[in-house]
Design a protein around this motif. Structure first.
Motif, PDB file in Angstrom:
ATOM      1  N   PHE A 124      27.372  27.148   5.113  1.00 15.50           N
ATOM      2  CA  PHE A 124      27.031  25.991   4.610  1.00 15.50           C
ATOM      3  C   PHE A 124      26.374  26.148   3.350  1.00 15.50           C
ATOM      4  O   PHE A 124      26.480  25.644   2.298  1.00 15.50           O
ATOM      5  CB  PHE A 124      26.067  25.301   5.690  1.00 15.50           C
ATOM      6  N   ASP A 125      25.130  27.067   3.564  1.00 12.57           N
ATOM      7  CA  ASP A 125      24.337  27.245   2.072  1.00 12.57           C
ATOM      8  C   ASP A 125      24.996  28.199   1.243  1.00 12.57           C
ATOM      9  O   ASP A 125      25.229  29.424   1.675  1.00 12.57           O
ATOM     10  CB  ASP A 125      23.087  27.949   2.714  1.00 12.57           C
ATOM     11  N   GLY A 126      25.531  27.556   0.101  1.00 17.52           N
ATOM     12  CA  GLY A 126      26.408  28.522  -0.652  1.00 17.52           C
ATOM     13  C   GLY A 126      27.796  27.719  -0.931  1.00 17.52           C
ATOM     14  O   GLY A 126      28.052  26.981  -1.970  1.00 17.52           O
ATOM     15  N   PRO A 127      28.549  27.778  -0.074  1.00 16.05           N
ATOM     16  CA  PRO A 127      29.862  27.383  -0.129  1.00 16.05           C
ATOM     17  C   PRO A 127      29.847  25.685  -0.324  1.00 16.05           C
ATOM     18  O   PRO A 127      30.870  25.177  -0.910  1.00 16.05           O
ATOM     19  CB  PRO A 127      30.742  27.845   1.148  1.00 16.05           C
ATOM     20  N   LEU A 128      29.217  25.053   0.458  1.00 12.28           N
ATOM     21  CA  LEU A 128      29.088  23.541   0.557  1.00 12.28           C
ATOM     22  C   LEU A 128      27.991  22.922  -0.153  1.00 12.28           C
ATOM     23  O   LEU A 128      27.717  21.789  -0.491  1.00 12.28           O
ATOM     24  CB  LEU A 128      29.251  22.995   1.970  1.00 12.28           C
ATOM     25  N   LEU A 155      36.797  32.545   7.896  1.00 11.46           N
ATOM     26  CA  LEU A 155      35.152  32.069   7.705  1.00 11.46           C
ATOM     27  C   LEU A 155      35.137  32.247   5.952  1.00 11.46           C
ATOM     28  O   LEU A 155      35.315  33.254   5.415  1.00 11.46           O
ATOM     29  CB  LEU A 155      34.333  33.058   8.125  1.00 11.46           C
ATOM     30  N   ILE A 156      34.686  31.139   5.388  1.00 11.72           N
ATOM     31  CA  ILE A 156      34.537  31.177   3.958  1.00 11.72           C
ATOM     32  C   ILE A 156      32.939  31.227   3.639  1.00 11.72           C
ATOM     33  O   ILE A 156      32.242  30.115   3.843  1.00 11.72           O
ATOM     34  CB  ILE A 156      34.897  29.876   3.111  1.00 11.72           C
ATOM     35  N   GLY A 157      32.419  32.236   3.146  1.00 12.87           N
ATOM     36  CA  GLY A 157      30.943  32.510   3.154  1.00 12.87           C
ATOM     37  C   GLY A 157      30.669  33.367   1.820  1.00 12.87           C
ATOM     38  O   GLY A 157      31.344  33.908   1.264  1.00 12.87           O
ATOM     39  N   ASP A 158      29.224  33.233   1.656  1.00 12.68           N
ATOM     40  CA  ASP A 158      28.748  33.909   0.399  1.00 12.68           C
ATOM     41  C   ASP A 158      27.889  35.043   0.500  1.00 12.68           C
ATOM     42  O   ASP A 158      27.417  35.387  -0.478  1.00 12.68           O
ATOM     43  CB  ASP A 158      28.118  32.665  -0.531  1.00 12.68           C
ATOM     44  N   TYR A 185      32.754  33.900  -1.102  1.00 15.16           N
ATOM     45  CA  TYR A 185      32.613  32.915  -2.191  1.00 15.16           C
ATOM     46  C   TYR A 185      31.689  33.496  -3.070  1.00 15.16           C
ATOM     47  O   TYR A 185      30.386  33.571  -2.695  1.00 15.16           O
ATOM     48  CB  TYR A 185      32.268  31.642  -1.714  1.00 15.16           C
ATOM     49  N   ALA A 186      31.908  33.885  -4.421  1.00 18.67           N
ATOM     50  CA  ALA A 186      30.921  34.635  -5.236  1.00 18.67           C
ATOM     51  C   ALA A 186      30.645  33.458  -6.372  1.00 18.67           C
ATOM     52  O   ALA A 186      31.420  33.675  -7.225  1.00 18.67           O
ATOM     53  CB  ALA A 186      31.775  35.794  -5.793  1.00 18.67           C
ATOM     54  N   GLY A 187      29.626  32.866  -5.990  1.00 18.63           N
ATOM     55  CA  GLY A 187      29.365  31.900  -7.095  1.00 18.63           C
ATOM     56  C   GLY A 187      28.433  32.513  -7.995  1.00 18.63           C
ATOM     57  O   GLY A 187      28.159  32.001  -9.235  1.00 18.63           O
ATOM     58  N   GLY A 218      34.121  44.359   2.365  1.00 17.64           N
ATOM     59  CA  GLY A 218      35.469  44.127   2.970  1.00 17.64           C
ATOM     60  C   GLY A 218      36.098  42.799   3.119  1.00 17.64           C
ATOM     61  O   GLY A 218      37.090  42.689   4.034  1.00 17.64           O
ATOM     62  N   ALA A 219      35.367  42.059   2.183  1.00 16.63           N
ATOM     63  CA  ALA A 219      36.010  40.576   2.324  1.00 16.63           C
ATOM     64  C   ALA A 219      37.443  40.687   2.021  1.00 16.63           C
ATOM     65  O   ALA A 219      38.337  41.229   1.314  1.00 16.63           O
ATOM     66  CB  ALA A 219      35.334  39.742   1.234  1.00 16.63           C
ATOM     67  N   ASP A 220      38.493  39.807   2.856  1.00 13.68           N
ATOM     68  CA  ASP A 220      39.701  40.097   2.704  1.00 13.68           C
ATOM     69  C   ASP A 220      40.335  39.310   1.556  1.00 13.68           C
ATOM     70  O   ASP A 220      41.368  39.449   0.876  1.00 13.68           O
ATOM     71  CB  ASP A 220      40.399  39.336   3.823  1.00 13.68           C
ATOM     72  N   ALA A 221      39.515  38.221   0.896  1.00 18.72           N
ATOM     73  CA  ALA A 221      39.645  37.830  -0.662  1.00 18.72           C
ATOM     74  C   ALA A 221      38.156  37.415  -1.210  1.00 18.72           C
ATOM     75  O   ALA A 221      37.402  37.090  -0.224  1.00 18.72           O
ATOM     76  CB  ALA A 221      40.310  36.595  -0.261  1.00 18.72           C
ATOM     77  N   VAL A 222      37.966  37.231  -2.153  1.00 19.37           N
ATOM     78  CA  VAL A 222      36.938  37.069  -2.854  1.00 19.37           C
ATOM     79  C   VAL A 222      37.450  35.774  -3.889  1.00 19.37           C
ATOM     80  O   VAL A 222      38.194  36.151  -4.727  1.00 19.37           O
ATOM     81  CB  VAL A 222      36.347  37.979  -3.861  1.00 19.37           C
ATOM     82  N   ILE A 223      36.503  34.700  -3.944  1.00 23.58           N
ATOM     83  CA  ILE A 223      37.068  33.573  -4.952  1.00 23.58           C
ATOM     84  C   ILE A 223      35.601  33.341  -5.687  1.00 23.58           C
ATOM     85  O   ILE A 223      34.376  33.438  -5.159  1.00 23.58           O
ATOM     86  CB  ILE A 223      37.509  32.372  -4.271  1.00 23.58           C
TER      87      ILE A 223
END
Length: 229
Positions: free
Chosen positions: A20-24, A176-179, A197-199, A211-216
């Motif tokens: 929630f806090d970050g991605p949304l 899971l999409i998290g920051d 999620y790298a804001g 080790g994130a599988d992907a970074v956006i």
């Protein structure tokens, strides 16, 4: 990362779990986290002066809760109630959702994925925010901080397991999409995919090292991939 790589990461995911806090939402955008942490510290030290040294300089409200609960369970309950109230007040003035966050929620549901929010913040504040911004229809389940059990917050995978069971999806088929690093740790502990999620400017390296599988860099990237399926 490139669109093709993100597409591959998302392809097999049946359950989409959003931090929630970050991605949304930037929960404490309108009511700064250090101020809330200070208020909680003042409450705790008023009850138990011996905690002053342990809490000195702690500017994360969630961390204040962890430390107080570890020292005194009953006092931890008092701090937890105060934190939940502060979070509900904070999301009322937090402003618009994270750019691309609402689009990602909508795209996930419209693509037939089952969507939940899993957060170390209270479920009360998450639901209040989703309602305020007309996003509740896209979220099937909200799993917030377990009442009186801060040890079950991420990186403990308990919220992910609970959400997956509620969605009727094997947790290993969830993303899971998290920051934060703790999001990556929680996902990998149960075999789920972790998208970081790298804001902020410093986050990508931390998420990669974890080790994130992907970074956006933007939540819109998730929406774009799902909308192109």
């Amino acid at each position: 990362m490139g669109t093709d790589e993100l597409t591959d990461v998302l392809a097999d995911a049946q359950g989409f779990l959003f931090d929630f806090d970050g991605p949304l939402c930037d929960v404490f955008a309108g009511r700064p986290a250090p101020r809330v942490a200070g208020e909680l510290t003042e409450l705790a030290v008023g009850w138990e002066p011996a905690l002053a040294e342990r809490l000195h300089g702690v500017d994360d409200p969630i961390e204040v809760l962890r430390l107080v609960h570890a020292a005194d369970v009953d006092l931890g309950h008092e701090v937890e109630r105060a934190l939940t109230a502060a979070e509900v007040e904070a999301v009322a003035v937090a402003g618009a959702p994270t750019p691309g966050g609402a689009a990602a929620l909508r795209a996930a549901r419209e693509a037939g994925r089952r969507v939940a929010v899993v957060s170390n913040n209270s479920a009360e504040c998450v639901r209040a925010y989703l309602d305020r911004h007309d996003l509740s229809a896209y979220v099937l389940e909200v799993v917030g901080r377990a009442e009186h059990q801060p040890d079950l917050m991420k990186p403990n995978p308990h919220p992910l397991i609970t959400a997956a069971e509620s969605l009727g999806v094997d947790v290993t088929r969830c993303v899971l999409i998290g920051d934060s690093v703790t999001d990556v740790q929680a996902a990998h502990a149960v075999g789920a995919v972790a998208i970081g999620y790298a804001g902020g400017t410093d986050q990508p390296e931390l998420l990669v090292e974890a080790g994130a599988d992907a970074v956006i860099r933007t939540m819109q990237a998730v929406a774009d991939v799902l909308e192109s399926e």
